[in-house]
Enzyme design. Structure first.
Site, mmCIF file in Angstrom:
data_model
loop_
_atom_site.group_PDB
_atom_site.id
_atom_site.type_symbol
_atom_site.label_atom_id
_atom_site.label_comp_id
_atom_site.label_asym_id
_atom_site.label_seq_id
_atom_site.Cartn_x
_atom_site.Cartn_y
_atom_site.Cartn_z
ATOM 1 N N ASP A 82 0.964 -1.286 -0.189
ATOM 2 C CA ASP A 82 -0.039 -0.183 0.092
ATOM 3 C C ASP A 82 0.822 1.146 0.040
ATOM 4 O O ASP A 82 1.833 1.240 0.866
ATOM 5 C CB ASP A 82 -0.955 -0.024 1.285
ATOM 6 C CG ASP A 82 -1.964 1.112 1.428
ATOM 7 O OD1 ASP A 82 -2.458 1.316 0.274
ATOM 8 O OD2 ASP A 82 -2.248 1.524 2.213
ATOM 9 N N ASP A 104 3.051 4.562 -5.604
ATOM 10 C CA ASP A 104 2.566 5.940 -5.323
ATOM 11 C C ASP A 104 3.200 7.178 -5.691
ATOM 12 O O ASP A 104 3.819 7.607 -4.870
ATOM 13 C CB ASP A 104 1.891 6.110 -4.002
ATOM 14 C CG ASP A 104 0.961 7.472 -3.643
ATOM 15 O OD1 ASP A 104 1.016 8.140 -4.435
ATOM 16 O OD2 ASP A 104 0.754 7.585 -2.376
ATOM 17 N N THR A 233 -8.491 2.646 8.906
ATOM 18 C CA THR A 233 -8.948 3.212 10.261
ATOM 19 C C THR A 233 -10.108 2.405 10.857
ATOM 20 O O THR A 233 -9.930 2.420 12.318
ATOM 21 C CB THR A 233 -9.373 4.692 9.872
ATOM 22 O OG1 THR A 233 -8.183 5.532 9.232
ATOM 23 C CG2 THR A 233 -9.746 5.534 11.073
#
Ligand code: G3H
Ligand code: 13P
Ligand code: ZN
Length: 284
Positions: A82, A104, A233
Site C-alpha cells: 500500500d 504511489d 482506520t
C-alpha cells in the site's frame, strides 16, 4: 492456496459489478482477522501492508504471515503493498513475494509519475505482479481541502486517461473527496468526476480513505466503477477499541491473549461487514 495476483480478481469484480476489500495489516492478529472474515463470507480478499507496517513488523514477517494465511484457506488472497513511494521498496516487495504493489507517485509532476509508474509496470509484468498507481492527492483528513481547492487536488479525468494509456496499470487510485484517517464531518464524494474518470480509463478505480464514508456513497462509487476499496482506520478503531474495553474492565490483566483475542474478533466483525457492503461475499 498460494497468494494470487490482483489483476484477475479485479476483472472478475468488474464483470460482477462488485468491489474487493483491501484491508491494512500491522500484525499477526489483524492478518488473521482479515482471512477469517473473508473465509466466513466466502470472499476473495486483499491483505495490504503500508511502508509503515513493513517497518514495524518487518518485511519477512509480513510475507510469512500472509503466505501462511493464504495457504491455510481455499479463498483467493492477495498480498499488496500500500502506497509504495520508493521505487526500490516496490522492487523489494516484488522480489520477496508480494503479488500486487501500489506505486504511489502522486506527489510527483504528471510526467515523472507516468515515467516511474511505467518502470514499475515493466518489472512487475515479468513477475506476474499487479500494479496500482495514484493520480491526484488523497491526503489525510487533516489536510482540509476546500471546494475551491478541489480541482487542484482531485484527479483530473483528462490526465487520468493519459496516465492509464501510457502506464498500462491494473488499477488507479483516484482523489475524489476521500481522505485517510477519521473524518471530522461527512465526506462528500465527487461522483460526476468518478463517472467521468471511469468513462475515460480502461482499468478499475481504487477508493482510498474509505473508513467513515457512508454506505450509500460506497455503493454509488461501486456502481461508478470502483473495484478496490481500502480500509484501515475502521480496523484500527475496532481493534484498539476492544483492547481498551478489556483493559478498562480488568486493568490488572497481563495476558496478551486476553487483550488481543477480543481485538482480533472485533476487527473480523468490521471486515465482514465491509465485505458484505462491497458485494464480494459469496464470490469465490
Ligand atoms: O494509507 C494509509 C494507511 O492507512 C496506512 O497507514 O502508513 O500509518 O500504516 P500507515
Ligand atoms: P482509511 O484509513 O481512511 O480507511 O484509508 C485506508 C487507505 O486508504 C489505505 O491505503
Ligand atoms: Zn491509501
Amino acid at each position: 492456496m498460494p497468494l494470487v495476483p490482483l489483476a484477475n480478481l479485479l476483472k472478475k469484480a468488474d464483470q460482477g459489478g462488485y468491489a474487493l476489500g483491501a484491508f491494512n495489516c500491522n500484525n499477526m492478529e489483524i492478518v488473521q482477522s482479515i482471512v477469517t472474515a473473508a473465509e466466513l463470507e466466502n470472499s476473495p480478499v486483499i491483505i495490504q501492508a503500508s511502508q509503515g507496517a513493513i517497518k514495524y513488523a518487518g518485511l519477512n514477517y509480513i510475507i510469512a504471515l500472509a503466505r501462511q494465511a493464504a495457504e491455510g484457506t481455499a479463498i483467493p488472497v492477495v498480498l499488496h503493498l500500500d502506497h509504495g513511494t520508493s521505487f526500490d521498496q516496490v522492487m523489494q516487495c516484488i522480489r520477496f513475494g508480494f503479488t500486487s504493489v501500489m506505486y504511489d507517485g502522486s506527489q510527483l509532476p504528471l510526467k515523472e509519475n507516468i515515467a516511474q509508474t511505467r518502470r514499475v509496470v515493466e518489472v512487475a509484468r515479468v513477475f506476474g505482479v499487479s500494479v496500482e498507481a495514484e493520480l491526484g492527492r488523497i491526503g489525510g483528513t487533516e489536510d482540509d481541502i476546500s471546494v475551491s481547492e478541489a480541482d487542484a487536488f482531485f484527479t483530473d479525468p483528462t490526465e487520468a486517461e493519459q496516465f492509464v494509456a501510457e502506464t498500462d496499470v491494473d488499477a488507479l487510485a483516484v482523489a475524489v473527496g476521500t481522505a485517510h484517517g477519521q473524518y471530522k464531518g461527512e465526506p462528500k464524494l465527487d461522483f460526476d468526476r468518478l463517472a467521468e474518470i471511469n468513462r475515460r480509463i480502461s482499468c478499475p478505480m481504487v477508493l482510498h480513505g474509505s473508513s467513515g464514508v457512508p454506505d450509500q456513497s460506497i455503493k454509488r462509487a461501486i456502481e461508478l466503477g470502483v473495484r478496490k476499496i481500502n480500509i484501515d482506520t475502521n480496523i484500527r478503531e475496532a481493534f484498539v477499541g476492544a483492547m481498551r474495553r478489556v483493559l478498562a474492565g480488568n486493568p490488572s490483566e497481563i495476558d496478551p491473549r486476553k487483550v488481543l483475542g477480543p481485538a482480533r474478533e472485533a476487527a473480523a466483525d468490521v471486515i465482514g461487514n465491509k465485505i458484505r457492503l462491497f458485494g464480494s461475499a459469496g464470490k469465490v
